[in-house]
Design a protein around this motif. Structure first.
Motif, PDB file in Angstrom:
ATOM      1  N   ASP A  53     -42.634  67.737  18.992  1.00  0.00           N
ATOM      2  CA  ASP A  53     -41.989  67.852  17.685  1.00  0.00           C
ATOM      3  C   ASP A  53     -40.511  68.132  17.925  1.00  0.00           C
ATOM      4  O   ASP A  53     -40.150  68.825  18.886  1.00  0.00           O
ATOM      5  N   PRO A  54     -39.621  67.618  17.034  1.00  0.00           N
ATOM      6  CA  PRO A  54     -38.192  67.900  17.227  1.00  0.00           C
ATOM      7  C   PRO A  54     -37.832  69.361  17.040  1.00  0.00           C
ATOM      8  O   PRO A  54     -36.777  69.804  17.526  1.00  0.00           O
ATOM      9  N   LEU A  55     -38.638  70.109  16.309  1.00  0.00           N
ATOM     10  CA  LEU A  55     -38.508  71.552  16.122  1.00  0.00           C
ATOM     11  C   LEU A  55     -37.310  71.967  15.262  1.00  0.00           C
ATOM     12  O   LEU A  55     -37.423  72.886  14.447  1.00  0.00           O
ATOM     13  N   PHE A  56     -36.146  71.346  15.469  1.00  0.00           N
ATOM     14  CA  PHE A  56     -34.954  71.719  14.689  1.00  0.00           C
ATOM     15  C   PHE A  56     -34.166  70.452  14.332  1.00  0.00           C
ATOM     16  O   PHE A  56     -34.168  69.469  15.070  1.00  0.00           O
ATOM     17  N   THR A  57     -33.495  70.538  13.219  1.00  0.00           N
ATOM     18  CA  THR A  57     -32.449  69.561  12.893  1.00  0.00           C
ATOM     19  C   THR A  57     -31.166  70.345  12.652  1.00  0.00           C
ATOM     20  O   THR A  57     -31.194  71.479  12.155  1.00  0.00           O
ATOM     21  N   ARG A  58     -30.048  69.744  13.026  1.00  0.00           N
ATOM     22  CA  ARG A  58     -28.791  70.453  12.882  1.00  0.00           C
ATOM     23  C   ARG A  58     -28.247  70.275  11.479  1.00  0.00           C
ATOM     24  O   ARG A  58     -28.123  69.162  10.972  1.00  0.00           O
ATOM     25  N   VAL A  59     -27.889  71.379  10.853  1.00  0.00           N
ATOM     26  CA  VAL A  59     -27.247  71.389   9.541  1.00  0.00           C
ATOM     27  C   VAL A  59     -25.963  72.202   9.688  1.00  0.00           C
ATOM     28  O   VAL A  59     -26.006  73.443   9.754  1.00  0.00           O
ATOM     29  N   LEU A  63     -29.167  75.551  13.224  1.00  0.00           N
ATOM     30  CA  LEU A  63     -30.362  74.760  13.476  1.00  0.00           C
ATOM     31  C   LEU A  63     -31.380  75.064  12.387  1.00  0.00           C
ATOM     32  O   LEU A  63     -31.719  76.231  12.145  1.00  0.00           O
ATOM     33  N   LEU A  64     -31.859  74.026  11.730  1.00  0.00           N
ATOM     34  CA  LEU A  64     -32.861  74.207  10.683  1.00  0.00           C
ATOM     35  C   LEU A  64     -34.239  73.906  11.256  1.00  0.00           C
ATOM     36  O   LEU A  64     -34.508  72.785  11.697  1.00  0.00           O
ATOM     37  N   PRO A  65     -35.164  74.905  11.301  1.00  0.00           N
ATOM     38  CA  PRO A  65     -36.496  74.671  11.865  1.00  0.00           C
ATOM     39  C   PRO A  65     -37.292  73.670  11.042  1.00  0.00           C
ATOM     40  O   PRO A  65     -37.214  73.656   9.812  1.00  0.00           O
ATOM     41  N   THR A  66     -38.063  72.854  11.722  1.00  0.00           N
ATOM     42  CA  THR A  66     -38.987  71.967  11.030  1.00  0.00           C
ATOM     43  C   THR A  66     -40.170  72.775  10.513  1.00  0.00           C
ATOM     44  O   THR A  66     -40.378  73.945  10.893  1.00  0.00           O
TER      45      THR A  66
END
Length: 308
Positions: A53-59, A63-66
């Motif tokens: 899983d990517p686990l985080f996306t950058r905002v 880092l925004l957790p999935t």
């Protein structure tokens, strides 16, 4: 997943995942983990591969957790907390103790040592539970190994590995008499010792055998009583000019409690070494270490033939 497969995974990565979710920043997580930022980035990459899983996306800068990462965080909180408690250095607070300990003792230990031990232990740990059981010298390893006994107070049974031990002191033998006994105010000699009737409190560690061996070459004495109970012998002191032979420590306690006179025996007698034994499985347990220390302190004066 089998334990073997679980063993091959780097579970420390899951702790790093918790930190990353809490910090929402590789830089801040790196500071908490005492790692460089690049090392922490590599950990994040390994986590993504391990968990799929990517686990985080950058905002922006965060880092925004999935949803999957947040679910992992929730599920990991309890086991990580338990592991943290498991790995925290153990401390023992006697006042909060609710454990049950089993102590094996000899007749002498039961009558002479345990009252002092109990008073000391319960004054500090009123909530503990104790079981006192007889020592089985020939089965001491089994008692302390598989039969649930925590400590044994007795003489050495010989080869004792894998048991641990600590010398507590030595038990000698003394003569005790009533204060109005004809010998109460004069030295006890071999001649006058043999003139008066005897009673022997023979503990399981062999006082009777020691006395018999030491006096084999002397004329036979009149022995009114041999018993493992001090109470039996004390009754006779009221009716006979009796010399009562007791293990030292027990002798001093009897004298203090019943207004008696204690004298050394007029002949040499081997002393009995008393030890505290425990199994290596309990060696580092904080509660067991406390128990051993308190028993050692409680018995020191008695096994030196003195009262505290």
């Amino acid at each position: 997943m089998e334990l073997e497969e679980l063993y091959r995974r780097d579970l420390s990565l899951l702790v790093a995942l918790q930190v990353l979710i809490e910090e929402r920043s590789v830089t801040q997580a790196a500071k908490r983990l005492h790692l460089s930022q690049s090392a922490t980035s590599r950990i994040l990459s390994r986590l993504r591969t391990m968990l799929g899983d990517p686990l985080f996306t950058r905002v922006g800068s965060s880092l925004l957790p999935t949803n999957f990462a947040l679910n992992c965080q929730q599920r990991l909180q309890a086991p990580i907390a338990e592991l943290s408690q498991l790995l925290t250095p153990r401390q023992f607070d006697p006042a909060q103790c609710r454990q049950t300990f089993c102590i094996a003792v000899t007749d002498f230990g039961s009558q002479s040592l345990m009252p002092t031990i109990l008073e000391r232990l319960y004054s500090q740990a009123p909530g503990l539970n104790l079981e006192v059981t007889p020592v089985q010298h020939q089965e001491l390893k089994d008692q302390l190994g598989s039969k649930g006994v925590d400590l044994a107070i007795c003489r050495s049974p010989g080869e004792s590995a894998p048991l641990k031990s600590k010398e507590l002191g030595q038990v000698g033998v003394r003569a005790v008499m009533a204060p109005d006994h004809p010998l109460a105010n004069q030295p006890l000699t071999l001649s006058n010792y043999q003139q008066y009737p005897q009673a022997v409190v023979a503990i399981s560690d062999g006082v009777k055998a020691l006395l018999d061996d030491a006096m084999t070459s002397l004329p036979e004495r009149r022995t009114l009583l041999r018993s493992s109970s001090l109470c039996h012998a004390l009754v006779l002191l009221k009716h006979q000019p009796l010399l009562l032979t007791l293990p030292s420590g027990m002798a001093e306690q009897a004298a203090a409690n019943h207004n008696l006179v204690v004298k050394p025996l007029p002949f040499s007698l081997p002393r009995i070494d008393y030890h505290l034994f425990w199994h290596s499985r309990t060696d580092l347990d904080p509660a067991q270490q406390w128990l051993r220390d308190e028993i050692t302190s409680a018995t020191a004066a008695i096994l030196n033939g003195k009262l505290a």
